[in-house]
Structure formats: structure tokens, C-alpha cells
Design a protein around this motif. Structure first.
Motif, short mmCIF file in Angstrom:
data_model
loop_
_atom_site.label_atom_id
_atom_site.label_comp_id
_atom_site.label_asym_id
_atom_site.label_seq_id
_atom_site.Cartn_x
_atom_site.Cartn_y
_atom_site.Cartn_z
N SER A 256 46.62 -22.97 -20.18
CA SER A 256 46.29 -22.30 -21.43
C SER A 256 45.27 -23.10 -22.25
O SER A 256 44.53 -22.53 -23.05
N SER A 257 45.21 -24.41 -22.04
CA SER A 257 44.25 -25.26 -22.74
C SER A 257 42.82 -25.05 -22.26
O SER A 257 41.87 -25.50 -22.90
N GLY A 258 42.68 -24.42 -21.09
CA GLY A 258 41.37 -24.29 -20.46
C GLY A 258 41.15 -25.29 -19.35
O GLY A 258 40.17 -25.20 -18.60
N ALA A 259 42.07 -26.27 -19.23
CA ALA A 259 41.93 -27.32 -18.22
C ALA A 259 42.70 -26.95 -16.95
O ALA A 259 43.40 -25.95 -16.88
N LYS A 302 36.03 -21.21 -21.24
CA LYS A 302 37.28 -21.82 -21.70
C LYS A 302 37.37 -23.28 -21.21
O LYS A 302 37.82 -24.17 -21.95
N ALA A 303 36.94 -23.52 -19.99
CA ALA A 303 36.90 -24.89 -19.48
C ALA A 303 35.91 -25.73 -20.28
O ALA A 303 36.18 -26.89 -20.60
N LEU A 304 34.77 -25.16 -20.60
CA LEU A 304 33.78 -25.86 -21.42
C LEU A 304 34.38 -26.27 -22.76
O LEU A 304 34.19 -27.41 -23.21
N ASP A 305 35.11 -25.37 -23.39
CA ASP A 305 35.75 -25.70 -24.67
C ASP A 305 36.73 -26.85 -24.51
O ASP A 305 36.83 -27.73 -25.38
N VAL A 307 36.57 -29.25 -22.27
CA VAL A 307 35.78 -30.47 -22.08
C VAL A 307 35.28 -30.98 -23.42
O VAL A 307 35.42 -32.17 -23.75
N ILE A 308 34.70 -30.10 -24.23
CA ILE A 308 34.17 -30.52 -25.53
C ILE A 308 35.27 -31.12 -26.39
O ILE A 308 35.07 -32.14 -27.07
N ALA A 309 36.46 -30.54 -26.34
CA ALA A 309 37.59 -31.03 -27.14
C ALA A 309 38.03 -32.42 -26.72
O ALA A 309 38.71 -33.12 -27.50
#
Length: 366
Positions: A256-259, A302-305, A307-309
Motif C-alpha cells: 500500500s506504501s507503493g514499495a 506510486k512507486a515513484l512517490d 522513492v521520493i518519500a
């Protein structure tokens, strides 16, 4: 609110600074077989993490044409070549991929002797497994009769890139052969994902680990192999089928985190951001090229977000697992320590660069 192209350009500048500022602090002392000290963290060592880092920089340069990035790469190769290159193995081939792209962009004659010498040594002298795969020998260990998914990124992509740039068809053919042999033994037909390794001694996939970063090497590797060109149509379609099977599994396993987790099918293993960055790059690139299901674009963003976080104020990507040997049980992968690395930085640079391409297209269309 989605990051703008300008936002990502600023983050990319921090990532580059974070990578070139990495230092080996003695936490991981792994002497090489020849007695030299192994350095898999700092920017100033001719090894695979630095090679992946340089590839990220060259991909960024190809998009933005920033002369400062080009100078960083050129200065690195000048220093390392002057210092003397290490003995060839799969992992010390890692810096050649970026060097081949540097040469293809500039045609600077300084780089060609190294490229020619190492390409010939790789094809003629690299130990091979049955069926002709490159044996995954590294600086501190001989891995008799073993295939690892890392090999395709660290060695085969170089042959494809340089072979296409230099008009050496035999190198491209060897790269394609390596992808096919590795797919035969590492791609899991049940899940669509890839196992970390295979041994012909006992003919098994070790712990049958569906390891995150290893799968990311494949996502990136197949897409970039095809982008380099020269892949015959039947092989291109076959590899795209393998990739799409992997993508289908990845879409189901994204947290759910995108990871994604370091063991992709094990939610109890930690979320790992170098793999996430590689998958983000691959899914966004696949969407741009019209490959895979329509969900690729959203999953990639979502994965990009995610990574940025996980990029700190110094431009260092957190929650990156350290270099991972072949595990003989799954707990081995759960226990790999967290450590900022050049490959983590580079995969984040690839992900942010692809994200910037998408943001620029959205902003142009608005």
C-alpha cells in the motif's frame, strides 16, 4: 499532488550529490580474493555498485544534457583508469555499461581501448556454466556453475550496449544468449517472477528466493536490452512475454506504501527501496512504450512517490538493502542489513528520470 518535472529535477540534483558523497566507513570490510580491500559503498571504486551508479548518471545525462553530470562521469573514468583496473569478473564489468554509453554519446577515443579489451575478455575468458551462461564469479568469491539474475545487468547489458554502438553484432548476440539462458533457469513459470540463482551442481534454485532487487535487475534489463536494439523479433516477443508475466505478478504484490518487499511474496520481509525504484522505472517506462497492462502507469507513479518519500535532505535514498549474496534459506534475505549505496542512488535516479519524462509530457499536454 504529483511532483512536477521541476520538483524531480531538483531531487535528482540531490541524488547525484548524495551518490558522489558516499563514503566507505569500514562497516562492511570484505577483502577480495587478490587481497585488496573491497569497497562496495564509496563512489571511488571500480566495482558493480559504482557501475550501476554511473549508469544512472548517464541515463540522466541522455535526458537532460547537463554538462556537469557528464564531467562527473568522465572525471570518474579518468581517475579509475589511471589507477589501474581490477581483474575482470562479472561484477567488475559493471562500470563498462555506462562507459559504453559515454563512448556512444561522445565517441571520445580515450574509452575505446578499455571497451574493446574488456568486451573480448568477457566473451572469450569469462568462465561459463553448462549451456554457455556466464558463471557469476565476483571479486571475493568463485561461484562454480552458478547463474545469478544480477549477471544480466552487470555484464550482458554492456555487451548489448557496446555491440550496438560499435557495430559489433557478435556482442549483441552474446548478450541475447545470456538473457535466454538465464531466463530458462531463473524465470519461475508459476509466479512469473525470477529466482535469485540456479546451480548446475544439484540443479536447483537454492532457497527459491523471489528476491526484490534481483527481479528489478530483470525489469530494467529486459526493457533496456530491447531499447538498445538489435534483438530479433521472435526473441523480442519472447522476452516481452517474460517481462509481462513478471509485471502481472508485481502489480499484485505492490504494498500500500507503493514499495515492494525484499522477498516479493513475503510481507513480513522489509520494504526495500532500491528494488522499488527499479520497478518504478520499469513500470513507467513500460507504460510509455505501450508494454504491459494499463495499470503499469499508476503502479509506477506510486512507486515513484515511495522513492521520493525515502530520499533524505542530503539526497540519500534510505531503506536500501546491502549487497546480497546467494541465500540458502529465506531468512538470509530478511536479515540483509540496510545501507545507502551507489546502486540505490542509481536506481532512484533512473526512476526519477523516467518520472520526469512522464511529468514533462503531462505538463506539455495540459
Amino acid at each position: 499532488m504529483a511532483a512536477t518535472a521541476s520538483d524531480m529535477r531538483a531531487i535528482l540534483q540531490r541524488l547525484v550529490g548524495g551518490m558522489t558523497g558516499l563514503r566507505h566507513d569500514g562497516r562492511f570490510d570484505e577483502p577480495n580474493l587478490d587481497g585488496t580491500a573491497g569497497d562496495y559503498i564509496s563512489f571511488d571504486s571500480w566495482e558493480w555498485p559504482q557501475g550501476v551508479g554511473l549508469y544512472g548518471l548517464m541515463r540522466l545525462y541522455q535526458h537532460d544534457r547537463d554538462p556537469a553530470v557528464l564531467k562527473t562521469v568522465e572525471d570518474w573514468y579518468v581517475r579509475r583508469i589511471a589507477a589501474g583496473l581490477p581483474k575482470m569478473n562479472i561484477n567488475t564489468c559493471g562500470p563498462l555499461l555506462a562507459l559504453s554509453i559515454l563512448w556512444s554519446e561522445t565517441r571520445d577515443p580515450r574509452w575505446k581501448p578499455v571497451l574493446d579489451q574488456w568486451a573480448e575478455m568477457l566473451v572469450r575468458e569469462m568462465p561459463r556454466t553448462p549451456e554457455g551462461g556466464f558463471q557469476h564469479d565476483v571479486s571475493d568469491r568463485i561461484n562454480d556453475d552458478e547463474l545469478w539474475d544480477d549477471t544480466l545487468f552487470m555484464a550482458a547489458l554492456f555487451l548489448a550496449s557496446y555491440g550496438n554502438a560499435a557495430g559489433k553484432r557478435s556482442l549483441v548476440d552474446e548478450a541475447i544468449r545470456q538473457f535466454l539462458v538465464h531466463a530458462r533457469y531463473l524465470a519461475d513459470p508459476h509466479t512469473g517472477l525470477w529466482f535469485h540463482g540456479w546451480t548446475f551442481a544439484g540443479r536447483h534454485n537454492f532457497a527459491r528466493a523471489l528476491w526484490g532487487r534481483g527481479n528489478a535487475w530483470i525489469t530494467v534489463g529486459i526493457l533496456d536490452l530491447i531499447e538498445f536494439g538489435g534483438v530479433p523479433e521472435p526473441v523480442r516477443l519472447y522476452l516481452l512475454g517474460v517481462l509481462e508475466a513478471q509485471i502481472d505478478a508485481l502489480l499484485r504484490l505492490q504494498a500500500s506504501s507503493g514499495a515492494w518487499h525484499t522477498l516479493l511474496d513475503d510481507p513480513s520481509s522489509y520494504e526495500e527501496l532500491s528494488a522499488t525504484a527499479g520497478f518504478g522505472y520499469g513500470l513507467m517506462k513500460a507504460a510509455r512504450l505501450g508494454i504491459g497492462p494499463k495499470e503499469c502507469a499508476a503502479a509506477g507513479r506510486k512507486a515513484l512517490d515511495a522513492v521520493i518519500a525515502n530520499i533524505d535532505a542530503d539526497g540519500v535514498l534510505g531503506n536500501v538493502s546491502y549487497g546480497t549474496r546467494m541465500g540458502h534459506d529465506l531468512q538470509f534475505y530478511r536479515d540483509i542489513p540496510i545501507q545507502p549505496t551507489g546502486y540505490g542512488q542509481a536506481l532512484a535516479i533512473l526512476c526519477l528520470t523516467e518520472g520526469m519524462i512522464h511529468a514533462e509530457a503531462r505538463e506539455k499536454a495540459a
